[in-house]
Design an enzyme around this catalytic site. Structure first.
Site, PDB file in Angstrom:
ATOM      1  N   ASP A  59       0.831  -1.376  -0.007  1.00  0.00           N
ATOM      2  CA  ASP A  59       0.183  -0.035   0.007  1.00  0.00           C
ATOM      3  C   ASP A  59       0.956   1.407   0.137  1.00  0.00           C
ATOM      4  O   ASP A  59       0.199   2.154  -0.124  1.00  0.00           O
ATOM      5  CB  ASP A  59      -0.917   0.041   1.164  1.00  0.00           C
ATOM      6  CG  ASP A  59      -0.488  -0.224   2.482  1.00  0.00           C
ATOM      7  OD1 ASP A  59       0.851  -0.178   2.617  1.00  0.00           O
ATOM      8  OD2 ASP A  59      -1.056  -0.366   3.582  1.00  0.00           O
ATOM      9  N   ASP A 434       3.558   1.981  13.482  1.00  0.00           N
ATOM     10  CA  ASP A 434       2.537   0.627  13.586  1.00  0.00           C
ATOM     11  C   ASP A 434       3.726  -0.747  14.327  1.00  0.00           C
ATOM     12  O   ASP A 434       2.925  -1.370  15.119  1.00  0.00           O
ATOM     13  CB  ASP A 434       2.214   0.138  12.268  1.00  0.00           C
ATOM     14  CG  ASP A 434       1.292   0.778  11.462  1.00  0.00           C
ATOM     15  OD1 ASP A 434       0.534   1.483  12.032  1.00  0.00           O
ATOM     16  OD2 ASP A 434       1.345   0.792  10.397  1.00  0.00           O
TER      17      ASP A 434
END
Length: 736
Positions: A59, A434
């Site tokens: 992504d 993350d």
């Protein structure tokens, strides 16, 4: 490369004026710091014509090709200079020629989009800029595949767009036209950020029936599946199937012509609460609900990943998505969905190659399993993607417990927020989005664990004690609005282990949560490791590892603090609103204005905005009072504790910078910058205090120019670390 050779190349810059030819490049060798995977890869596909050939789309880190000979994934877009092209909306290997592959590239509707086409497996690309927007890093990025090739006429491609209906190319992707006869024209490009549409979620050409095409829509409507039997000239809605509030997100077609479709009640990957799996036989128009869990067994979440075995279309597999209560899983059926075997509880994960995945003593099966594939040449070989890795197995046909292992050698798909190269201990300690971040003792090996105690999903600030580098501090946040426990930690062993640290409760502005609660309070450590300063609403200081705290006098809120790397008494900060540099001479207890002679009156360009922003003020290791400050795009230096400053740069516009070990005999540290010279954006180096710069990356190493942070190494001349937004950490050394 010798220091003399390096200096010679740097000196060449001065031969041309700014605005003339781009500066010469100092040859550098670039490599990835190894983590292994680390981010969301929404789709994985095998080539249908060559064994051992597969492609992966991510992504925000571009596309990869599995190279069977080297047994590693090869990044295919490291030469890309357009940031938006690093988010891959869809990928399509040619069904007849193994050398041909296509990408649909576009990270966000706010940037450009293009169809990439290659005849050499992605080694080189030709690009067609297209008028339809994409969202490779938006909601719905797990849908697909949107891009498909007609197996009966491979020069014909179709693309199901998010916002602008169905598009077609009849010249191998070189030009595109909208399919006017398709029933759905699209909802139009959103006029607000962070808003998107599912649009046309996938396109399927029937390999056994020339002219038959299926296109699905994940937009709210009464009809979601459409069919053409004449090559796309005419279309009709397919009647039947699940209720209209269920959106088809992925589909595959087996050798028997039967479609298997996964459904969700949202386009995901977040926000999905319900899902289903249905099969459709176009020969008689029959639908069948083959959802693995029904009735009382249903748990919140949906289904997304879907695959069918090439040689036996009765073998199908589906994956759940956003099933947070029990965790996501894969289901396998050998009888076309009549019965299912759940694989998460019937599998083991061997994460020895990337041990950080063992977050809490046991690697879980994964989350956000948007992509799932079965090797068309080996039904025992299958793979699925998660939000943190790609798993593969060679046991997919086995009745025994399946062994899954990360299939990530060569993949580095992470976003870097901050990093430091200390004066001792590990060469690199990092802060990731993350994953939290890592201590790297060996840049070529995946670290044993992420930062823990506390485990924060994002590390926003890192600092080390200049003369006692085993002492480190960090701050960060979690994906929740408020950090559940504490956002602060310190380490006594160079970032291997951490201890949580808590500050007294404070109130945020206008009753909002405090900076410590949201992970926005950066932390700084003195040169000797004895004092920590935390940038809370009222900045605080501790000299006993957080057991007691004192309010710092004279330090405004929302300023970043820098510790002198050699003198433990000195701290510095830029008061952008007041147009002054502040200094503490008593170990951080009080701050007063330094003379700041030579700095611009307006220091608004030296304000660090946001918790992830790099500190514009950097202290030089081993030299008391030596400081560098980025004001706007210009770099200034001081050698007398901030009293006097001189502008150091000319002809370069700097966005981020860092300091490294000086060349032998040099008066200044080596400088490294993310910036632009003569309108050429890239990575630059200077050995003479910023007077002259040379480019140290090249057109083969650009990574979408998604470059967030940079630092030299205080112990190794020429070494530079660059944190990217999607391709992990790169480190470079002068080429020999």
């Amino acid at each position: 490369m010798s220091v003399m050779r390096y200096r010679f190349l740097m000196a060449l810059v001065s031969l041309g004026a700014v605005g003339a030819a781009p500066p010469p490049a100092t040859p550098y060798r670039w490599q990835n710091v190894v983590v292994g995977g680390g981010g969301f890869a929404p789709g994985i596909v095998f080539s249908p014509v060559e064994r051992g050939l597969a492609y992966l789309r991510t992504d925000m880190g571009g596309a990869y090709r599995w190279d069977a000979s080297s047994r590693r994934w090869q990044p295919l877009q490291d030469d890309e200079a357009e940031s938006n092209f690093m988010g891959i909306e869809s990928i399509a290997p040619d069904p007849r020629d193994a050398n041909i592959v296509y990408l649909a590239a576009g990270m966000s509707a706010r940037g450009p989009a293009a169809i990439f086409r290659s005849t050499d497996r992605g080694a080189r690309w030709r690009k067609t800029i297209v008028p339809f927007a994409m969202g490779g890093n938006e909601d719905g990025r797990g849908l697909g595949e949107r891009l498909a090739i007609d197996p009966h006429r491979t020069a014909t491609l179709m693309f199901g767009s998010r916002h602008d209906g169905l598009w077609r190319s009849d010249d191998a992707g070189a030009s595109w036209r909208k399919v006017a006869t398709f029933p759905l024209a699209g909802l139009g490009r959103p006029d607000r950020p962070r808003v998107t549409h599912g649009g046309l979620s996938f396109v399927l050409f029937d390999p056994a029936q020339r002219g038959r095409i299926f296109v699905a829509s994940a937009d709210p409507d009464a009809q979601h599946l459409f069919r053409s039997d004449d090559g796309g000239a005419n279309w009709q809605a397919v009647a039947g199937g699940p209720a209209a509030d269920m959106l088809p997100v992925k589909g595959v077609i087996g050798a028997d012509g039967v479609l298997t479709l996964t459904y969700c009640d949202a386009i995901g990957p977040n926000g999905i609460t319900r899902g289903a799996v249905w099969r459709f036989d176009p020969r008689d128009g029959a639908w069948k609900d083959v959802t693995p869990l029904k009735g009382a067994a249903v748990v919140p979440g949906g289904y997304m990943g879907v695959a069918v075995a090439a040689r036996d279309p009765r073998v199908i597999a589906v994956a759940t998505v956003n099933r947070y209560r029990l965790g996501d899983t894969v289901w396998r059926s050998a009888d076309a969905g009549t019965t299912w075997r759940e694989l998460a509880r019937d599998s083991v994960r061997d994460v020895a190659a990337t041990p950080f995945l063992d977050f809490e003593g046991r690697a879980d099966f994964g989350h956000w399993i948007a992509g799932l594939a079965i090797d068309p040449f080996d039904a025992g070989h299958a793979a699925y993607v998660t939000g943190a890795t790609v798993y593969g197995t060679d046991d997919f046909t086995a009745s025994r417990t399946m062994r899954w292992a990360p299939w990530t050698r060569g993949i580095e798909q992470t976003a870097i927020i901050t990093l430091v190269s200390p004066t001792g201990g590990a060469p690199l300690v990092s802060g990731f989005g993350d994953l939290g971040g890592f201590r790297h003792d060996d840049l070529t090996q995946s670290p044993p664990h992420v930062h823990r105690n506390p485990m924060l999903t994002n590390t926003n600030s890192l600092d080390y004690a200049g003369t006692a580098p085993q002492v480190m501090v960090r701050s960060g946040n979690t994906h929740k609005p408020l950090v559940p426990d504490t956002s602060l930690a310190w380490s006594a062993d160079g970032g291997d282990t951490w201890q949580p640290m808590r500050v007294p409760a404070q109130r945020g502005e206008s009753g909002a949560p405090s900076r410590a609660q949201t992970g926005s309070a950066a932390i700084t450590v003195s040169a000797d490791g004895a004092t920590f300063v935390v940038e809370t609403e009222r900045p605080l200081l501790t000299r006993d590892r957080g057991r007691s705290w004192n309010v710092v006098d004279g330090l405004p809120t929302r300023v970043r603090v820098t510790a002198d790397k050699a003198d433990a008494r000195r701290f510095y900060a830029v008061d952008a609103d007041g147009g002054r540099v502040l200094r503490s001479d008593d170990g951080g207890a009080t701050f007063d204005a330094a003379a700041s002679v030579g700095l611009p009156a307006d220091l608004s360009g030296a304000r660090a905005v946001g918790r992830e922003a790099a500190n514009p003020l950097v202290a030089v290791p081993g030299r008391a009072g030596a400081l560098w400050l980025l004001v706007g795009a210009d770099l200034y230096r001081s050698v007398d504790f901030g009293e006097h400053w001189a502008r150091a740069t000319n002809g370069i516009a700097i966005a981020r910078y860092g300091i490294g070990k000086a060349a032998t005999g040099a008066a200044w540290p080596a400088l490294y910058a993310i910036g632009a010279v003569a309108d050429v954006r890239g990575i630059y180096g200077s050995l003479d205090g910023g007077a002259r710069w040379t480019r140290i990356n090249d057109t083969a190493h650009q990574w979408g120019l998604r470059l967030r942070v940079i630092s030299g190494d205080p112990r190794r001349f020429g070494r530079v670390y660059v944190g990217t937004d999607g391709r992990g950490i790169m480190y470079g050394d002068p080429a020999e």
